[in-house]
Motif scaffolding. Sequence first.
Motif, short mmCIF file in Angstrom:
data_model
loop_
_atom_site.label_atom_id
_atom_site.label_comp_id
_atom_site.label_asym_id
_atom_site.label_seq_id
_atom_site.Cartn_x
_atom_site.Cartn_y
_atom_site.Cartn_z
N ARG A 1 3.65 -3.93 -5.38
CA ARG A 1 3.42 -2.56 -4.85
C ARG A 1 3.79 -1.46 -6.16
O ARG A 1 2.89 -0.42 -6.17
N ALA A 2 4.61 -1.77 -7.00
CA ALA A 2 4.82 -0.93 -8.30
C ALA A 2 3.59 -1.23 -9.16
O ALA A 2 3.03 -0.07 -9.86
N ARG B 1 0.62 -1.34 0.00
CA ARG B 1 0.20 0.11 0.06
C ARG B 1 0.91 1.33 -0.09
O ARG B 1 0.42 2.40 -0.12
N PHE B 2 2.10 1.29 0.25
CA PHE B 2 2.93 2.29 0.29
C PHE B 2 3.00 2.98 -1.04
O PHE B 2 3.18 4.24 -1.16
N ALA B 3 2.72 2.31 -2.01
CA ALA B 3 2.62 2.81 -3.38
C ALA B 3 1.46 3.91 -3.53
O ALA B 3 1.37 4.95 -4.34
N ALA C 1 1.03 1.51 -7.97
CA ALA C 1 1.11 2.75 -8.25
C ALA C 1 0.64 3.21 -9.77
O ALA C 1 0.24 4.23 -9.70
#
Lengths: 637, 564
Positions: A538-539, A484-486, A542
Amino acid sequence: MTDAALPRVTPVASDIGMTLRTIVRRFAPYLRPNKVVFTAALLTTVLYTVLGLFEMYTIMIGISYIVVGNMVAISAIALQLVAIALALSLLRLVNTAVTVRLNQRMTVAIRQDLISRLHRLSLSTNGEQISGAWMSKVLFEADRFRDFLTSRLLGILHSVVWFVAVAIFLLSISPKVTAPTLVALPLMAYIAFRRVRSMSGEWQQQREEWDHVVGYLTQRLEGTPDIRAFGRERAVLAEFDALAERYRKIHTGLAQRRVSLASYLDFCVYIALALLIFFGGLQIEHQGTLGNSLFFRFAAGMMPMTWALLGANSMMAAMGMASGAALAAGTLAAFVLFTKRMLNPVRDISHQLGEFADLKVSTGRILDILDLPPESVQGATLGAVSGHIEFEHVSFSYAQGTPVLRDISLEISPGEHLAIVGPTGAGKSSLVQLLVRYYEPDSGTIRLDGHDLASLAPPSVRANVIVVAQEAQLFAGTVMENIRFARPEASDDEVIAAARAVGADEIISALPKSYATQAGDRGTRLSVGERQLVALARAMLADRQIVVLDEAVSSVDPARQLAVLAATRKLLAGRTAIVVAHWLDLVREADRVVVLDHGRIVQADTPARLLAGPGRFTELWTAQNRPAGGERTTSDG
Amino acid sequence: MKGSAEALRFTHSYMFRYRYRILIAQALLLVSRLLGIAIPLIVRELIDFGILHNDPRLLLGSAALVLLVGACSAGLLYLGKHIRYEVSGRAVSDLRHDLLGHVLSLGQGEADEASGGHALTRLTSDSAGLRGVINGGFGEIVNQALMAVVLLVVCLVLDVRITLIALIPMIVAAVLSMRIQFRLVRVFMEIRGHFSALLSGVVESLANAPVIKAFGREAHSEEKLGGINEVMAQRRREMRMRHGAYSSVTSFINALPMPVTLWFGARAVSGGQISIGTLVALFALVMMLQMSVHMITMDANGVLHGMVNGDRLLRLMNAPPALLAGGEGRQAPPLTGRLSAEGIRAEIGGRAVLDGVDLRVEPGEFVTITGPTGGGKSVLLQILARLSDPAAGKVRYDDIDAADLDPQSLRQQVLCLPQRQWIFRGTVGDNIAFVRPDASQSEIGAAAAQAGIGHLPLDRELSGGAADLSAGERQRVGLARALLVSPVILLLDNPTANLDGETEARFIDTLLELRSTRTLIVATQQPALARHADRVVTLVDGRISGPEATGLIAAMSTGRTAND
């Protein structure tokens, strides 16, 4: 072996005033918004000091009244003492409140700026100049700086006010007697200053030795797996012990020198006391008027000087000489009572000045970081792009003289799936890093949808291009949080969908707590392949128009690599994709393959055509798929 | 409470090593302080007999006595503290040595306590707390308590009533101080934790800078760390404020003995019960007593903080080392390269990674271990090389139980190269020779050449993190290290994952040269490498499965057919 963490310490200039000016100038912006609080802190410190002096004076008077037996006055003095105590404790409360507030505001602001600068550096600076060790030391520095603000700065103010107050007090009692004392005060200050200067080199040395220890530790902590693998634990411990021993020696030595200074000052108190007992006693016996013999005149002349030299106790001497026997007895008694308290400012100021040397190192380091140029965020903002990329005569090197990319010209059409292959060290990763402006090319132009990359703000470039690197960098936290950081606003379902789309869902679901599994510090609880799959998911979350996979799944097993890439390709339909890979099976589906060798493009065509003819690609292919050979060919696998 | 006692025991064990010196220092400091009690008594005699009764000889005598007492007191103070600083410095070094030793014995990913910033905070600032424990702490409390008792007795002898009245506010203030300190210790602990977290966060942000930039999440990271920073400062402020509020109350109460002594003393003097000299002495002694009581509360605070630090240190020390059996086994004899593993089980973070693995490898054999991602290959290699001990099962070299051998002596003969090579700032030569600092330049050069990085000048400076080395070059620095050690059993973890076909081929050639003299066990996913092995072992879900059943071999075959 050079130590990565060796800081660039500004040498302790012999001129304290000069550096002090710099410190004041540079840190004034932090002080400015806190002007009111700072003024309040100064004011309460001054008041507190003056009131403390008044308290001592009251007790002296009180004892004098006891000598003459005035009970009414004594009752008043007792009440006065209670009132002073009350005022002192109120003042103390206010002083604590303002200093703590000042402290908190300034440290938070400075540390926040350090953190912010750390996140805004360009990667080239990051790699070259900042190591974790250095940064962490700076966090310690911010703490030191805080301590300096409250205890040292205000402490010095306290000591100075104390001196000034004593001087004014003495002058008001007896200007004649006090004058020589006041001449002696600067002399004392000079002696204290000299002593401190003699120690300042050692302060500096202590800091340097400590830096070696911290620098060494940080590096070795990073290399723990290798140190264990090669059985170098004992050697590392021995090296560490040697560094720690050097630090210990200088640290202990300095501490012991400070103790010697403290003991000496303690002894000075006793000398002062002995002299006071003798000369003061003589005076009292002679009812304040000493005889006319040479000895007594000499004694009377010497006393203030003696006190001044010994530690600012001239007040006592002056009082003893100026007033009658009763007051003198009170003075004597009070002196016995307050010797420590009176001399503490003398001792403290030398300590405080000593720590100035330390402060200079701290602030120097904070400024070293704050002065690093941040990555520019200037430039045009780019909207959504179609994914058209052009490299025009691009050359690049990390260090001067060792070119990594030479004269690269390459055009990638929107929606094209391009593969970049080539031997190790050919410059594949460097080429894609230029695309997100982690580094700037030495010469040539890179265009994104026709815009010169150099004219675009890096954040807006990165909003369109994502590079998934070979080394999957994860954060401490759950797998879900890492993906979820993305896109922080993504729902759980979106996260899982992204993982599923690249074929990582199966692997993640097999983890003990599935998506809630803790990845551990920098992802160490996951295998390298698992980390890569999480990073890939993750990517994908994004959702960028241009996606670069730089050996993104190289540690995943081959069967899964093929499956993951196939899934990813489907996902990337209509987007520009660049796949850097060394396992050539992975690039067979690409629209075009670019072969890079020694920083140059040596071939570029469809995979089928490249394989059909001779050339670098075919060589690489053959090398990778050569049958088992050599002197031992038996294989039961 | 049990934990706190353990933490105290732990920190004090380092102090205990120097108990004789500490006792001497204690004694010297106590005598130095007790000598200070003489001064008010001398002044008492002086005022009562010297000044008020006009005896000049007594003046000179008193002055000389004060000088003598002062010289002794200051001298003893110096000696006592000198010894204490010496001892505390050494004890802190001992503690740091043990901490680092333990950190180096921990397995990867097992102990969060030992990760980057957390380990660093413990090794630096937390361990420095021991200094305070030795210089202040229990020793100082005992000394101050003894001093307080003696002072109290002297005061009581001088005047019971004034002493008892003055004692009341002192006790009240001390109790209040202790109370607030006990309350704030939790906050102190929390702040230490925040600091540690902040440090870890910064280290993490630095390491992951490319990812943060790639996703444009700088602001988020800043906010996260800024949040910790804010909370930490906020908590510190609260702690300071509460402490400040309490101490302004206690300082007021502490100021009361003075007017009380003055007033009651004056009445006693005018009533003829005590002399002026006695009153002055009593005044001074009460202040000294007050200081002693105050110091006891301060030192108690030091003990509390020491307990917090001790607790943090203990959490690290209690993290189980990767090797369960102690490190002091017998020296490994020369090994032939035969290795066997029976019933190996292992788990990481509660997840069963290996579930009953049996393996036998003959001297000189080249075995590759393959299998899907997360199958347990790396963990198995670690266990085979005795970098960590299995939860169950045994590893034997030449039929010697690996757990019986000294791990460090083993590393010269059994070596497992990690997947990611650690490159530190220094020259290429430094980086290779770190495994054997006694190696000559020519040996290092030969190892580098054999590993395929002969083209890199040995004196080339590398940056930390080695941004300027390609993945393949990094891998080869690792191989050069291994070649410099020249072990009998060499285990490699996915060594060619990041190598192109040609480099991989050359790498394999190097390995094939090596295998004539040693056992090779390689975990890999690269078909090319597996193809050259004498035997392929496939690890699926923590168990060895028949090679033909795996998807990996299928993938390898496709690779091969495509080529053939």
